[in-house]
Design a protein around this motif. Structure first.
Motif, PDB file in Angstrom:
ATOM      1  N   SER A  80       0.826  -1.209   0.000  1.00 21.75           N
ATOM      2  CA  SER A  80       0.000   0.000   0.000  1.00 21.75           C
ATOM      3  C   SER A  80       0.862   1.261   0.000  1.00 21.75           C
ATOM      4  N   LYS A  81       1.929   1.240   0.764  1.00 17.08           N
ATOM      5  CA  LYS A  81       2.804   2.413   0.879  1.00 17.08           C
ATOM      6  C   LYS A  81       3.519   2.732  -0.438  1.00 17.08           C
ATOM      7  N   TYR A  82       3.913   1.697  -1.173  1.00 18.25           N
ATOM      8  CA  TYR A  82       4.759   1.911  -2.348  1.00 18.25           C
ATOM      9  C   TYR A  82       4.104   1.614  -3.690  1.00 18.25           C
ATOM     10  N   LYS A  83       2.870   1.116  -3.712  1.00 18.58           N
ATOM     11  CA  LYS A  83       2.285   0.655  -4.979  1.00 18.58           C
ATOM     12  C   LYS A  83       2.184   1.754  -6.033  1.00 18.58           C
ATOM     13  N   GLU A  84       1.775   2.950  -5.641  1.00 16.70           N
ATOM     14  CA  GLU A  84       1.608   4.009  -6.639  1.00 16.70           C
ATOM     15  C   GLU A  84       2.942   4.441  -7.232  1.00 16.70           C
ATOM     16  N   LYS A  85       3.938   4.647  -6.370  1.00 18.37           N
ATOM     17  CA  LYS A  85       5.266   5.042  -6.867  1.00 18.37           C
ATOM     18  C   LYS A  85       5.850   3.965  -7.773  1.00 18.37           C
ATOM     19  N   LEU A  86       5.735   2.693  -7.348  1.00 20.14           N
ATOM     20  CA  LEU A  86       6.279   1.595  -8.149  1.00 20.14           C
ATOM     21  C   LEU A  86       5.530   1.467  -9.473  1.00 20.14           C
ATOM     22  N   VAL A 119       7.663   0.671 -19.243  1.00 24.34           N
ATOM     23  CA  VAL A 119       7.036  -0.298 -20.153  1.00 24.34           C
ATOM     24  C   VAL A 119       5.878   0.297 -20.946  1.00 24.34           C
ATOM     25  N   VAL A 120       5.427   1.483 -20.563  1.00 28.42           N
ATOM     26  CA  VAL A 120       4.455   2.325 -21.264  1.00 28.42           C
ATOM     27  C   VAL A 120       2.998   1.875 -21.114  1.00 28.42           C
ATOM     28  N   VAL A 121       2.668   0.637 -21.431  1.00 25.83           N
ATOM     29  CA  VAL A 121       1.274   0.192 -21.467  1.00 25.83           C
ATOM     30  C   VAL A 121       0.783  -0.174 -20.065  1.00 25.83           C
ATOM     31  N   HIS A 122      -0.399   0.310 -19.712  1.00 30.59           N
ATOM     32  CA  HIS A 122      -0.977   0.090 -18.380  1.00 30.59           C
ATOM     33  C   HIS A 122      -1.035  -1.395 -18.011  1.00 30.59           C
ATOM     34  N   ASP A 132       0.885  -3.293 -14.955  1.00 34.77           N
ATOM     35  CA  ASP A 132       0.210  -4.099 -13.926  1.00 34.77           C
ATOM     36  C   ASP A 132       0.831  -5.489 -13.811  1.00 34.77           C
ATOM     37  N   ASP A 133       1.108  -6.112 -14.959  1.00 30.48           N
ATOM     38  CA  ASP A 133       1.728  -7.444 -14.957  1.00 30.48           C
ATOM     39  C   ASP A 133       3.105  -7.411 -14.299  1.00 30.48           C
ATOM     40  N   GLN A 173       2.844  -7.028 -10.556  1.00 30.82           N
ATOM     41  CA  GLN A 173       2.516  -8.295  -9.889  1.00 30.82           C
ATOM     42  C   GLN A 173       3.782  -9.139  -9.690  1.00 30.82           C
ATOM     43  N   ASN A 174       4.663  -9.141 -10.699  1.00 27.09           N
ATOM     44  CA  ASN A 174       5.939  -9.865 -10.565  1.00 27.09           C
ATOM     45  C   ASN A 174       6.805  -9.252  -9.469  1.00 27.09           C
ATOM     46  N   VAL A 175       6.754  -7.930  -9.354  1.00 27.97           N
ATOM     47  CA  VAL A 175       7.507  -7.234  -8.298  1.00 27.97           C
ATOM     48  C   VAL A 175       6.989  -7.688  -6.930  1.00 27.97           C
ATOM     49  N   TYR A 176       5.673  -7.769  -6.776  1.00 26.22           N
ATOM     50  CA  TYR A 176       5.095  -8.203  -5.500  1.00 26.22           C
ATOM     51  C   TYR A 176       5.526  -9.627  -5.148  1.00 26.22           C
TER      52      TYR A 176
END
Length: 183
Positions: free
Chosen positions: A30-36, A44-47, A51-52, A55-58
């Motif tokens: 929650s703290k970092y999702k928007e910045k990341l 990567v340009v495309v929304h 998102d994909d 998810q790999n980062v998480y």
């Protein structure tokens, strides 16, 4: 338990406690999702792709947080993961298309395909200009310009000397300026 006011150190301590591990992970996300997300999106340009990658980062975060030794700041570590995952994604895309990563026309086309694209707006021209940059310059420019990250932290993320980063940023800014003046 709210992430508001909790330091990274406190969040990491909560993560290391089995009773609060999942909640702590949610708070870190929650703290970092928007910045990341925006860091990844600029690369990567495309929304949907962003998102994909996020998810790999998480997944990498979940697996790696237990072993995180706090030798760097948490957000520096997270940005390194996000940057590496973005580069991996771009390289996989490149191999799938058998296109040189230096050929930026696909990235520019992705910007133009965005439903909100408006070529008359400076922000879109800036995005198009950024996509013309070589990978390293694009990374440095995004971290410095959008995330306002100091060179020493970018150096930790990209594992490149600050002198080299300053030169990359300078060249990137010059190329973007030229692009904006001539397009």
């Amino acid at each position: 338990m709210h992430q508001q006011g909790l330091t990274d150190e406190a969040l990491l301590a909560l993560f290391r406690d089995e009773r609060t591990k999942e909640k702590a992970f949610s708070l870190i996300v929650s703290k970092y999702k928007e910045k990341l997300y925006w860091h990844i999106r600029r690369l990567v340009v495309v929304h949907e792709d962003a998102d994909d990658v996020l998810q790999n980062v998480y997944i990498k975060m979940w697996k790696g947080l237990e072993h995180f030794r706090e030798e760097s700041k948490l957000y520096t570590w997270l940005y390194r993961i996000a940057t590496n995952e973005s580069i991996t994604f771009l390289h996989k895309q490149q191999k799938a298309r058998i296109v040189d990563l230096g050929d930026t026309s696909d990235l520019q086309n992705s910007v133009k395909a965005d439903p909100y694209f408006d070529a008359s707006k400076l922000e879109w021209k800036l995005q198009l200009a950024i996509q013309t940059l070589p990978e390293q310059q694009r990374l440095v420019f995004c971290l410095r310009y959008f995330d306002e990250m100091p060179y020493n932290e970018i150096s930790e993320i990209l594992r490149v000397s600050t002198g080299s980063l300053k030169a990359s940023y300078h060249h990137a800014a010059k190329k973007i300026e030229d692009y904006l003046l001539h397009h």
